[in-house]
Scaffold this motif. Structure first.
Motif, PDB file in Angstrom:
ATOM      1  N   UNK A 185     -55.242 -85.988 -36.092  1.00 28.05           N
ATOM      2  CA  UNK A 185     -55.443 -87.309 -36.689  1.00 28.05           C
ATOM      3  C   UNK A 185     -55.961 -87.203 -38.118  1.00 28.05           C
ATOM      4  N   UNK A 186     -56.283 -85.980 -38.558  1.00 27.91           N
ATOM      5  CA  UNK A 186     -56.801 -85.780 -39.913  1.00 27.91           C
ATOM      6  C   UNK A 186     -55.949 -84.774 -40.689  1.00 27.91           C
ATOM      7  N   UNK A 187     -54.627 -84.783 -40.430  1.00 24.22           N
ATOM      8  CA  UNK A 187     -53.768 -83.798 -41.094  1.00 24.22           C
ATOM      9  C   UNK A 187     -53.242 -84.268 -42.444  1.00 24.22           C
ATOM     10  N   UNK A 188     -53.617 -85.483 -42.855  1.00 20.22           N
ATOM     11  CA  UNK A 188     -53.125 -86.063 -44.113  1.00 20.22           C
ATOM     12  C   UNK A 188     -51.598 -86.141 -44.127  1.00 20.22           C
ATOM     13  N   UNK A 189     -51.001 -86.257 -42.935  1.00 20.75           N
ATOM     14  CA  UNK A 189     -49.549 -86.202 -42.837  1.00 20.75           C
ATOM     15  C   UNK A 189     -49.072 -87.033 -41.654  1.00 20.75           C
ATOM     16  N   UNK A 190     -48.113 -86.500 -40.899  1.00 20.26           N
ATOM     17  CA  UNK A 190     -47.463 -87.211 -39.802  1.00 20.26           C
ATOM     18  C   UNK A 190     -48.456 -87.741 -38.768  1.00 20.26           C
ATOM     19  N   UNK A 191     -49.323 -86.870 -38.297  1.00 15.15           N
ATOM     20  CA  UNK A 191     -50.275 -87.286 -37.281  1.00 15.15           C
ATOM     21  C   UNK A 191     -51.193 -88.387 -37.758  1.00 15.15           C
ATOM     22  N   UNK A 244     -39.777 -73.032 -39.851  1.00 16.45           N
ATOM     23  CA  UNK A 244     -39.662 -72.862 -38.400  1.00 16.45           C
ATOM     24  C   UNK A 244     -40.923 -73.331 -37.670  1.00 16.45           C
ATOM     25  N   UNK A 245     -41.620 -74.252 -38.287  1.00 19.14           N
ATOM     26  CA  UNK A 245     -42.821 -74.834 -37.682  1.00 19.14           C
ATOM     27  C   UNK A 245     -43.095 -76.174 -38.337  1.00 19.14           C
ATOM     28  N   UNK A 246     -43.584 -77.138 -37.548  1.00 19.74           N
ATOM     29  CA  UNK A 246     -43.971 -78.424 -38.127  1.00 19.74           C
ATOM     30  C   UNK A 246     -45.331 -78.340 -38.811  1.00 19.74           C
ATOM     31  N   UNK A 247     -46.268 -77.688 -38.166  1.00 19.41           N
ATOM     32  CA  UNK A 247     -47.646 -77.819 -38.660  1.00 19.41           C
ATOM     33  C   UNK A 247     -48.458 -76.534 -38.697  1.00 19.41           C
ATOM     34  N   UNK A 248     -47.830 -75.390 -38.507  1.00 20.92           N
ATOM     35  CA  UNK A 248     -48.573 -74.135 -38.577  1.00 20.92           C
ATOM     36  C   UNK A 248     -48.795 -73.769 -40.043  1.00 20.92           C
ATOM     37  N   UNK A 249     -50.038 -73.787 -40.466  1.00 18.92           N
ATOM     38  CA  UNK A 249     -50.359 -73.580 -41.883  1.00 18.92           C
ATOM     39  C   UNK A 249     -49.851 -72.244 -42.417  1.00 18.92           C
ATOM     40  N   UNK A 270     -41.821 -79.799 -56.306  1.00 20.29           N
ATOM     41  CA  UNK A 270     -41.706 -79.380 -54.912  1.00 20.29           C
ATOM     42  C   UNK A 270     -41.980 -80.566 -53.984  1.00 20.29           C
ATOM     43  N   UNK A 271     -41.179 -80.655 -52.934  1.00 21.13           N
ATOM     44  CA  UNK A 271     -41.417 -81.617 -51.867  1.00 21.13           C
ATOM     45  C   UNK A 271     -41.374 -80.895 -50.532  1.00 21.13           C
ATOM     46  N   UNK A 272     -41.574 -81.626 -49.436  1.00 20.50           N
ATOM     47  CA  UNK A 272     -41.709 -80.959 -48.145  1.00 20.50           C
ATOM     48  C   UNK A 272     -41.326 -81.888 -47.004  1.00 20.50           C
ATOM     49  N   UNK A 273     -40.965 -81.267 -45.885  1.00 17.62           N
ATOM     50  CA  UNK A 273     -40.844 -81.972 -44.607  1.00 17.62           C
ATOM     51  C   UNK A 273     -41.525 -81.109 -43.564  1.00 17.62           C
ATOM     52  N   UNK A 274     -42.830 -81.044 -43.668  1.00 19.43           N
ATOM     53  CA  UNK A 274     -43.697 -80.397 -42.683  1.00 19.43           C
ATOM     54  C   UNK A 274     -44.917 -81.285 -42.523  1.00 19.43           C
ATOM     55  N   UNK A 275     -45.707 -81.017 -41.483  1.00 22.05           N
ATOM     56  CA  UNK A 275     -46.951 -81.752 -41.304  1.00 22.05           C
ATOM     57  C   UNK A 275     -48.123 -81.024 -41.952  1.00 22.05           C
ATOM     58  N   UNK A 276     -47.923 -79.793 -42.325  1.00 18.99           N
ATOM     59  CA  UNK A 276     -48.950 -79.003 -42.998  1.00 18.99           C
ATOM     60  C   UNK A 276     -49.007 -79.363 -44.481  1.00 18.99           C
ATOM     61  N   UNK A 301     -47.063 -77.217 -60.209  1.00 17.17           N
ATOM     62  CA  UNK A 301     -45.790 -77.899 -60.003  1.00 17.17           C
ATOM     63  C   UNK A 301     -46.018 -79.388 -59.751  1.00 17.17           C
ATOM     64  N   UNK A 302     -45.014 -80.193 -60.079  1.00 20.97           N
ATOM     65  CA  UNK A 302     -45.050 -81.604 -59.713  1.00 20.97           C
ATOM     66  C   UNK A 302     -44.833 -81.738 -58.215  1.00 20.97           C
ATOM     67  N   UNK A 303     -45.477 -82.728 -57.603  1.00 20.91           N
ATOM     68  CA  UNK A 303     -45.463 -82.860 -56.153  1.00 20.91           C
ATOM     69  C   UNK A 303     -44.873 -84.192 -55.700  1.00 20.91           C
ATOM     70  N   UNK A 304     -43.976 -84.114 -54.726  1.00 14.90           N
ATOM     71  CA  UNK A 304     -43.514 -85.294 -53.994  1.00 14.90           C
ATOM     72  C   UNK A 304     -43.920 -85.079 -52.548  1.00 14.90           C
ATOM     73  N   UNK A 305     -44.829 -85.909 -52.053  1.00 12.94           N
ATOM     74  CA  UNK A 305     -45.375 -85.720 -50.718  1.00 12.94           C
ATOM     75  C   UNK A 305     -44.498 -86.306 -49.636  1.00 12.94           C
ATOM     76  N   UNK A 306     -45.096 -86.438 -48.454  1.00 19.38           N
ATOM     77  CA  UNK A 306     -44.394 -87.034 -47.314  1.00 19.38           C
ATOM     78  C   UNK A 306     -45.417 -87.516 -46.296  1.00 19.38           C
ATOM     79  N   UNK A 307     -45.089 -88.581 -45.611  1.00 19.25           N
ATOM     80  CA  UNK A 307     -45.847 -89.190 -44.515  1.00 19.25           C
ATOM     81  C   UNK A 307     -46.987 -90.089 -44.974  1.00 19.25           C
ATOM     82  N   UNK A 308     -47.859 -89.585 -45.847  1.00 21.37           N
ATOM     83  CA  UNK A 308     -48.978 -90.375 -46.355  1.00 21.37           C
ATOM     84  C   UNK A 308     -49.054 -90.268 -47.870  1.00 21.37           C
ATOM     85  N   UNK A 309     -49.691 -91.256 -48.474  1.00 12.89           N
ATOM     86  CA  UNK A 309     -49.948 -91.216 -49.914  1.00 12.89           C
ATOM     87  C   UNK A 309     -51.179 -90.344 -50.159  1.00 12.89           C
TER      88      UNK A 309
END
Length: 366
Positions: A46-52, A196-201, A221-227, A239-247
């Protein structure tokens, strides 16, 4: 004279009876008066700053509005353990079960069959039944808009993309982002590295460092992971960043541009309310730009005004239905036309059959 007193008395009696009837009716229809227990099964934190966290924050808003007692369970593995967790929460009184990971799908289905009186919601899944709905959002629309931002921002023409798995959901996002990039920067490339992982740092950090080692000209750089490791490393590299899931602009103030984000309360509130009203219908939901479920984080002050204007213009086209991302002509990475001019990709193909990449995508491998 008696009539003078009788008439007001009758009127008063009618008014009192009406008020009593109104109060009884209100009591009987106040479906949020008592707390409803809801279980949320999460593959992450619940504190992953992402999907969860996006699901957690959305559900907290819904819980407050609908008087829900939400039992959150974090880091639940996609195996039989998840069934045991769901069974335990149902035994504890959960009337609604929500699973927020695609990989939990088979286990949610197994439990749903055993509990026909409990309602189930499965995020990013596709199948549904009498007591189970699946749901997602057309986040690819926001990916496309964020690709425009990245395409306008890059100087080198090389943009990095750290992604979890080569499944249709992820490929759809990569392709939409790349089409946004190519709209404004036709010669740019989007270079993808799998974790090959959603959230393994560790896995996400390893993939990010390998991508940079192979392509040190990447400047966005952008991403599609929860990490958050890909963004953390990219931020340290300037690098410039484009995030995902949360601002997460506040976490990376020097380099954050924007992010496709989720506002899950705009899904959870109306659909859980339908459960409470006994109007639940098991089906698949895929919410678009007008639903409020998907959004683009505010563009930061690192983004040029002309980029903001173009993003707003393209967003209006998506919202009014005059344009969607996968309108032809669209060419794949081998030079084959996949979607002809004047045609569009069907929802079924977008959801199930995205196993190819658009022109401009480069897969970085060992």
């Amino acid at each position: 004279m008696k009539l003078v007193y009788i008439v007001p008395s009758l009127i008063l009696a009618v008014i009192i009876a009406g008020l009593l009837t109104f109060n009884v009716k209100k009591k009987n229809t106040d479906i949020t008066r008592e707390k409803t227990k809801v279980a949320m099964i999460m593959n992450g934190s619940i504190e992953d700053h992402s999907w969860g966290q996006s699901h957690y924050e959305g559900m907290r808003k819904t819980a407050k509005e609908l008087n829900l007692d939400v039992m959150f369970r974090e880091r639940i593995p996609a195996d039989r353990t998840s069934e045991e967790v769901m069974e335990g929460l149902i035994a504890a009184g959960a009337k609604i079960v929500i699973a927020n990971s695609f990989q939990l799908g088979p286990y949610v289905q197994n439990v749903a069959v055993k509990h026909p009186d409990v309602k189930f919601f499965h995020a990013s899944g596709l199948g549904y039944s009498k007591n189970m709905s699946t749901y997602f959002g057309r986040i690819y629309q926001m990916r496309y808009l964020s690709g425009i931002v990245a395409g306008m921002q890059t100087k080198s023409g090389n943009i990095g993309y750290v992604a979890a798995f080569d499944i249709p959901e992820v490929i759809r996002g990569i392709n939409a982002f790349t089409l946004g990039v190519k709209k404004v920067n036709p010669n740019a490339n989007v270079i993808v590295r799998w974790t090959k992982s959603w959230n393994e740092d560790k896995a996400c950090a390893r993939a990010t460092r390998a991508l940079w080692a192979h392509h040190d000209s990447i400047d966005v750089l952008t991403l599609h992971t929860d990490s958050q490791e890909p963004l953390r490393i990219a931020d340290s590299l300037g690098l410039w960043l484009v995030g995902y899931n949360l601002d997460n602009a506040e976490m990376y103030p020097e380099h954050f541009l924007t992010a496709p984000i989720w506002r899950w309360e705009n899904f959870y509130t109306p659909h859980i309310l339908n459960v409470l009203k006994k109007k639940f219908v098991g089906r698949n939901y895929w919410s678009g730009a007008n639903s409020g479920v998907v959004d683009l984080a505010p563009l930061t002050n690192h983004v040029a005004p002309e980029t903001i204007d173009l993003v707003n213009s393209e967003r209006k086209k998506i919202q009014n239905g005059s344009f969607d991302v996968f309108y032809g002509p669209i060419e794949d990475d081998t030079g084959t036309i996949r979607i002809n001019e004047g045609e569009s990709m069907s929802d079924s193909d977008m959801l199930n059959n995205f196993n190819w990449f658009v022109k401009g995508v480069i897969i970085d491998e060992e």
